[in-house]
Design an enzyme around this catalytic site. Structure first.
Site, PDB file in Angstrom:
ATOM      1  N   ARG A  65      -2.528   5.158  -2.039  1.00 19.26           N
ATOM      2  CA  ARG A  65      -1.741   4.257  -2.879  1.00 19.26           C
ATOM      3  C   ARG A  65      -2.112   2.839  -2.448  1.00 19.26           C
ATOM      4  NH1 ARG A  65       4.180   4.204  -1.162  1.00 19.26           N
ATOM      5  NH2 ARG A  65       4.563   5.982  -2.533  1.00 19.26           N
ATOM      6  N   ASP A 125       4.251   6.053   3.644  1.00 18.75           N
ATOM      7  CA  ASP A 125       4.299   4.610   3.380  1.00 18.75           C
ATOM      8  C   ASP A 125       3.622   3.873   4.534  1.00 18.75           C
ATOM      9  OD1 ASP A 125       5.773   5.014   1.078  1.00 18.75           O
ATOM     10  OD2 ASP A 125       7.691   4.408   1.944  1.00 18.75           O
TER      11      ASP A 125
HETATM   12  P1  FDA Z   1       3.801  -9.653  -6.971  1.00 20.79           P
HETATM   13  O1  FDA Z   1       4.629  -9.712  -5.768  1.00 20.79           O
HETATM   14  O2  FDA Z   1       2.712 -10.649  -7.162  1.00 20.79           O
HETATM   15  O3  FDA Z   1       4.721  -9.594  -8.227  1.00 20.79           O
HETATM   16  C1  FDA Z   1       4.248  -9.537  -9.573  1.00 20.79           C
HETATM   17  C2  FDA Z   1       5.430  -9.539 -10.519  1.00 20.79           C
HETATM   18  O4  FDA Z   1       6.180  -8.329 -10.347  1.00 20.79           O
HETATM   19  C3  FDA Z   1       6.467 -10.639 -10.261  1.00 20.79           C
HETATM   20  O5  FDA Z   1       6.096 -11.817 -10.912  1.00 20.79           O
HETATM   21  C4  FDA Z   1       7.722 -10.017 -10.828  1.00 20.79           C
HETATM   22  O6  FDA Z   1       7.740 -10.083 -12.246  1.00 20.79           O
HETATM   23  C5  FDA Z   1       7.573  -8.569 -10.450  1.00 20.79           C
HETATM   24  N1  FDA Z   1       8.209  -8.270  -9.135  1.00 20.79           N
HETATM   25  C6  FDA Z   1       7.583  -8.030  -7.968  1.00 20.79           C
HETATM   26  N2  FDA Z   1       8.485  -7.762  -6.982  1.00 20.79           N
HETATM   27  C7  FDA Z   1       9.698  -7.865  -7.564  1.00 20.79           C
HETATM   28  C8  FDA Z   1      11.024  -7.690  -7.076  1.00 20.79           C
HETATM   29  N3  FDA Z   1      11.278  -7.381  -5.806  1.00 20.79           N
HETATM   30  N4  FDA Z   1      12.045  -7.871  -7.960  1.00 20.79           N
HETATM   31  C9  FDA Z   1      11.817  -8.180  -9.257  1.00 20.79           C
HETATM   32  N5  FDA Z   1      10.570  -8.349  -9.776  1.00 20.79           N
HETATM   33  C10 FDA Z   1       9.535  -8.188  -8.944  1.00 20.79           C
HETATM   34  N6  FDA Z   1       4.492  -2.188   0.514  1.00 20.79           N
HETATM   35  C11 FDA Z   1       4.106  -1.844   1.775  1.00 20.79           C
HETATM   36  O7  FDA Z   1       3.843  -2.725   2.579  1.00 20.79           O
HETATM   37  N7  FDA Z   1       4.035  -0.522   2.148  1.00 20.79           N
HETATM   38  C12 FDA Z   1       4.273   0.490   1.266  1.00 20.79           C
HETATM   39  O8  FDA Z   1       4.174   1.663   1.629  1.00 20.79           O
HETATM   40  C13 FDA Z   1       4.654   0.146  -0.070  1.00 20.79           C
HETATM   41  N8  FDA Z   1       4.942   1.107  -0.985  1.00 20.79           N
HETATM   42  C14 FDA Z   1       5.115   0.738  -2.313  1.00 20.79           C
HETATM   43  C15 FDA Z   1       5.235   1.719  -3.297  1.00 20.79           C
HETATM   44  C16 FDA Z   1       5.288   1.339  -4.628  1.00 20.79           C
HETATM   45  C17 FDA Z   1       5.370   2.417  -5.678  1.00 20.79           C
HETATM   46  C18 FDA Z   1       5.249  -0.041  -5.000  1.00 20.79           C
HETATM   47  C19 FDA Z   1       5.274  -0.472  -6.431  1.00 20.79           C
HETATM   48  C20 FDA Z   1       5.204  -1.002  -4.031  1.00 20.79           C
HETATM   49  C21 FDA Z   1       5.152  -0.638  -2.676  1.00 20.79           C
HETATM   50  N9  FDA Z   1       5.099  -1.605  -1.692  1.00 20.79           N
HETATM   51  C22 FDA Z   1       4.753  -1.226  -0.416  1.00 20.79           C
HETATM   52  C23 FDA Z   1       5.470  -3.016  -1.985  1.00 20.79           C
HETATM   53  C24 FDA Z   1       4.279  -3.886  -2.298  1.00 20.79           C
HETATM   54  O9  FDA Z   1       3.505  -4.093  -1.143  1.00 20.79           O
HETATM   55  C25 FDA Z   1       4.710  -5.253  -2.859  1.00 20.79           C
HETATM   56  O10 FDA Z   1       5.469  -5.912  -1.892  1.00 20.79           O
HETATM   57  C26 FDA Z   1       5.522  -5.189  -4.135  1.00 20.79           C
HETATM   58  O11 FDA Z   1       5.023  -4.200  -4.997  1.00 20.79           O
HETATM   59  C27 FDA Z   1       5.466  -6.545  -4.880  1.00 20.79           C
HETATM   60  O12 FDA Z   1       4.145  -6.871  -5.189  1.00 20.79           O
HETATM   61  P2  FDA Z   1       3.485  -6.752  -6.652  1.00 20.79           P
HETATM   62  O13 FDA Z   1       2.213  -6.000  -6.509  1.00 20.79           O
HETATM   63  O14 FDA Z   1       4.434  -6.190  -7.628  1.00 20.79           O
HETATM   64  O15 FDA Z   1       3.041  -8.211  -7.033  1.00 20.79           O
END
Ligand code: FDA
Length: 310
Positions: free
Chosen positions: A185, A134
């Site tokens: 990733r 990560d």
């Molecule tokens: P965004 O934040 O724009 O959200 C899009 C939509 O997704 C929201 O409108 C909502 O519907 C839904 N959503 C997002 N977060 C939610 C929550 N907490 N609860 C409910 N609904 C939610 N980061 C990092 O810095 N280092 C890492 O190693 C990782 N590893 C990682 C692994 C995996 C498998 C995932 C999916 C994510 C990570 N992350 C991460 C976290 C990533 O950086 C990010 O903070 C989250 O995925 C939220 O961003 P989105 O891309 O979902 O978009």
């Protein structure tokens, strides 16, 4: 993605020891307790049960034994030992062999050589596994690449990294990782970062995410597109369809408990989807990052606390 101010409030709260003690007491107590929405459990047994349920409905999983920022070599050694036990348990359970871990959990903030040596021990034991490092906050970005690239140069290939679109440097890191042939990733980034190193607006982060996703899909090595954002996911589906990139050449990844509807919809369309399954007693900082991403989650936590108290 939540605006920067709210994100930093949750990052500050994540360091509050009293809040942590209180949350740790109540958050996982019952099957309905609030933290269980995002955390599979505190034990490896609970994590394996969650992983089995995930695989039974056609999804894949990666297990994350929670922990970060350990302050001593002994704690780092204990976390490494725990990962070795997880490897044993996963192998015995016959579930998919995929792990995610953090280098500060393996001792990076004590001494980078501990983290590197501990990761090497994990990789040496993790036969048939894929291990994802990560990415943590920006003070660790260079150190993380250093450890990863050292192990890569030693011939380890069942290990990959995470790139964060919010960081201004990431275009360059995407190019470097593509040249190396490393598995990446791609995420937006979960940490509150200063303007000097990171884009501050959602529009800029989203634009970078799409740009980097396309580079990874075209020139990368089995990239993981990790997001719950339907606009990012639609962009990936359109791009792969128009460039004849078949669904076996990449995977989507999402977090345990978030957008389960979307996870299943993608599987039904023939895409690969892997769920990040966190477990363990040290769930509080991870949990606070999930709250920080979506204020509606705070209302959900409050409702669940009130219903437990009733
Ligand atoms: P965004 O934040 O724009 O959200 C899009 C939509 O997704 C929201 O409108 C909502 O519907 C839904 N959503 C997002 N977060 C939610 C929550 N907490 N609860 C409910 N609904 C939610 N980061 C990092 O810095 N280092 C890492 O190693 C990782 N590893 C990682 C692994 C995996 C498998 C995932 C999916 C994510 C990570 N992350 C991460 C976290 C990533 O950086 C990010 O903070 C989250 O995925 C939220 O961003 P989105 O891309 O979902 O978009």
């Amino acid at each position: 993605m939540l605006d920067a101010a709210a994100k930093s409030v949750f990052h500050m709260l994540a360091r509050n020891a009293r809040l942590k003690t209180m949350a740790s007491k109540y958050g996982m107590r019952k099957p309905t307790s609030f933290a269980r929405r995002f955390i599979a459990g505190e034990t490896i047994g609970e994590a394996i049960a969650a992983a089995r349920a995930i695989e039974a409905i056609g999804l894949m999983q990666t297990l994350d034994y929670l922990g970060e920022s350990v302050a001593s070599a002994d704690e780092a050694a204990a976390a490494t030992q725990e990962y070795l036990r997880v490897i044993d348990a996963v192998t015995g359970a016959g579930i998919g062999r995929n792990l995610s871990l953090k280098l500060t959990q393996l001792g990076m903030s004590v001494d980078r050589s501990y983290a590197r040596d501990n990761l090497r021990r994990v990789l040496d034991t993790a036969d048939g596994f894929f291990v994802r490092i990560d990415m943590e906050s920006s003070p660790y970005t260079d150190l993380t690449f250093e450890v990863f690239e050292t192990l890569w140069s030693e011939g380890y290939r069942h290990v990959g990294v995470v790139l964060q679109s919010e960081l201004r440097r990431t275009d360059e890191d995407v190019r470097r990782m593509n040249e190396l042939g490393a598995r990446v990733r791609l995420v937006k980034g979960a940490y509150k970062e200063p303007e000097s190193v990171a884009y501050q607006s959602k529009a800029e982060v989203d634009e970078a995410f799409v740009r980097q996703m396309q580079l990874l899909l075209l020139h990368g090595h089995y990239p993981a597109i990790a997001t719950h954002d339907t606009r990012m996911i639609d962009a990936a589906c359109r791009f792969t369809a128009s460039h004849a990139i078949t669904p076996d050449r990449f995977e989507f990844q999402m977090l345990y408990g978030i957008r389960r509807d979307l996870q299943m919809a993608l599987v039904k369309q023939g895409y690969r989807v892997r769920i990040y399954v966190p477990f363990g007693r040290e769930w509080f900082p991870y949990f606070m990052r999930r709250l920080g991403e979506r204020p509606a989650n705070v209302a959900f936590v409050l409702r669940s606390i009130l219903s437990e108290a009733a």
